[in-house]
Scaffold this active site. Structure first.
Site, PDB file in Angstrom:
ATOM      1  N   GLU A  72       1.108   3.861   1.944  1.00 47.21           N
ATOM      2  CA  GLU A  72       1.696   4.234   3.232  1.00 47.21           C
ATOM      3  C   GLU A  72       2.833   3.285   3.619  1.00 47.21           C
ATOM      4  O   GLU A  72       3.898   3.734   4.038  1.00 47.21           O
ATOM      5  CB  GLU A  72       0.629   4.231   4.342  1.00 47.21           C
ATOM      6  CG  GLU A  72      -0.474   5.230   4.140  1.00 47.21           C
ATOM      7  CD  GLU A  72      -1.685   4.687   3.381  1.00 47.21           C
ATOM      8  OE1 GLU A  72      -2.773   5.250   3.549  1.00 47.21           O
ATOM      9  OE2 GLU A  72      -1.538   3.697   2.616  1.00 47.21           O
ATOM     10  N   CYS A 128      -5.868   2.301   5.861  1.00 47.53           N
ATOM     11  CA  CYS A 128      -6.542   1.041   6.171  1.00 47.53           C
ATOM     12  C   CYS A 128      -5.958   0.500   7.477  1.00 47.53           C
ATOM     13  O   CYS A 128      -4.959   1.026   7.990  1.00 47.53           O
ATOM     14  CB  CYS A 128      -6.332   0.044   5.032  1.00 47.53           C
ATOM     15  SG  CYS A 128      -4.662  -0.672   4.982  1.00 47.53           S
ATOM     16  N   HIS A 176       0.857  -1.182   0.000  1.00 50.99           N
ATOM     17  CA  HIS A 176       0.000   0.000   0.000  1.00 50.99           C
ATOM     18  C   HIS A 176       0.896   1.237   0.000  1.00 50.99           C
ATOM     19  O   HIS A 176       2.076   1.164   0.349  1.00 50.99           O
ATOM     20  CB  HIS A 176      -0.893   0.008   1.238  1.00 50.99           C
ATOM     21  CG  HIS A 176      -1.961  -1.032   1.209  1.00 50.99           C
ATOM     22  ND1 HIS A 176      -3.091  -0.945   1.987  1.00 50.99           N
ATOM     23  CD2 HIS A 176      -2.089  -2.192   0.509  1.00 50.99           C
ATOM     24  CE1 HIS A 176      -3.877  -1.987   1.773  1.00 50.99           C
ATOM     25  NE2 HIS A 176      -3.276  -2.768   0.875  1.00 50.99           N
ATOM     26  N   CYS A 188      -2.145  -0.289   7.227  1.00 50.93           N
ATOM     27  CA  CYS A 188      -1.317   0.912   7.130  1.00 50.93           C
ATOM     28  C   CYS A 188      -1.319   1.686   8.442  1.00 50.93           C
ATOM     29  O   CYS A 188      -0.279   2.205   8.857  1.00 50.93           O
ATOM     30  CB  CYS A 188      -1.789   1.787   5.976  1.00 50.93           C
ATOM     31  SG  CYS A 188      -1.500   1.012   4.367  1.00 50.93           S
TER      32      CYS A 188
END
Length: 160
Positions: A59, A87, A57, A90
């Site tokens: 991040e 999320c 992801h 993250c």
């Protein structure tokens, strides 16, 4: 006012990464930048599909790059700007990295509206382990405790 302008500039960078990611078909519509002392340390967009890594992801990818650049696993004093509310994975990575503040643009509801829903994960976390949809089976605890016992007494351990 200058500080607000700086926050906007870093958020615009994260958003630009997300837009470029979609425009160039690299991955999902997410971007993030890590900043320390008002300076850009690292930035990344979502790389899940382009790297076949479900943990890539924006991040997490930006955190990995920042840690490499700063040669540390501790991002105390850093700030993260992300194009979308993080999320659960993250968010946990941000906590583990000890980042001090999260700035985000889109909400998790905005993400859910285009097919990126974290609701299932949040719901699962709230359930007792035995009620979760993914079976969780503990085994060989006594054997695994050897590593914990070694860690506890190791003069070489580095706390984190």
């Amino acid at each position: 006012m200058e500080n607000e302008k700086q926050h906007e500039e870093f958020m615009k960078m994260a958003i630009a990464l997300s837009v470029k990611n979609v425009s160039e078909n690299i991955g999902g519509p997410f971007g993030a930048v890590v900043v320390k002392d008002g300076n850009l340390v690292a930035g990344s967009a979502n790389k899940v599909t382009s790297t076949n890594d479900p943990t890539a992801h924006a991040e997490v990818s930006a955190i990995r790059l920042a840690c490499t650049k700063l040669n540390t696993f501790d991002l105390t004093g850093c700030v993260i700007y992300t194009s979308c509310e993080p999320c659960p994975m993250c968010l946990a990575a941000i906590y583990w990295a000890r980042i001090g503040t999260i700035y985000y643009a889109n909400t998790k509801v905005d993400a859910e509206n285009i097919g990126f829903s974290d609701k299932f994960i949040y719901d699962e976390i709230d359930k007792p382990m035995e009620k979760r949809s993914l079976p969780v089976v503990q085994m060989l605890r006594n054997e695994a405790l050897e590593a914990f016992n070694l860690w506890e007494t190791s003069p070489l351990r580095l706390e984190y």
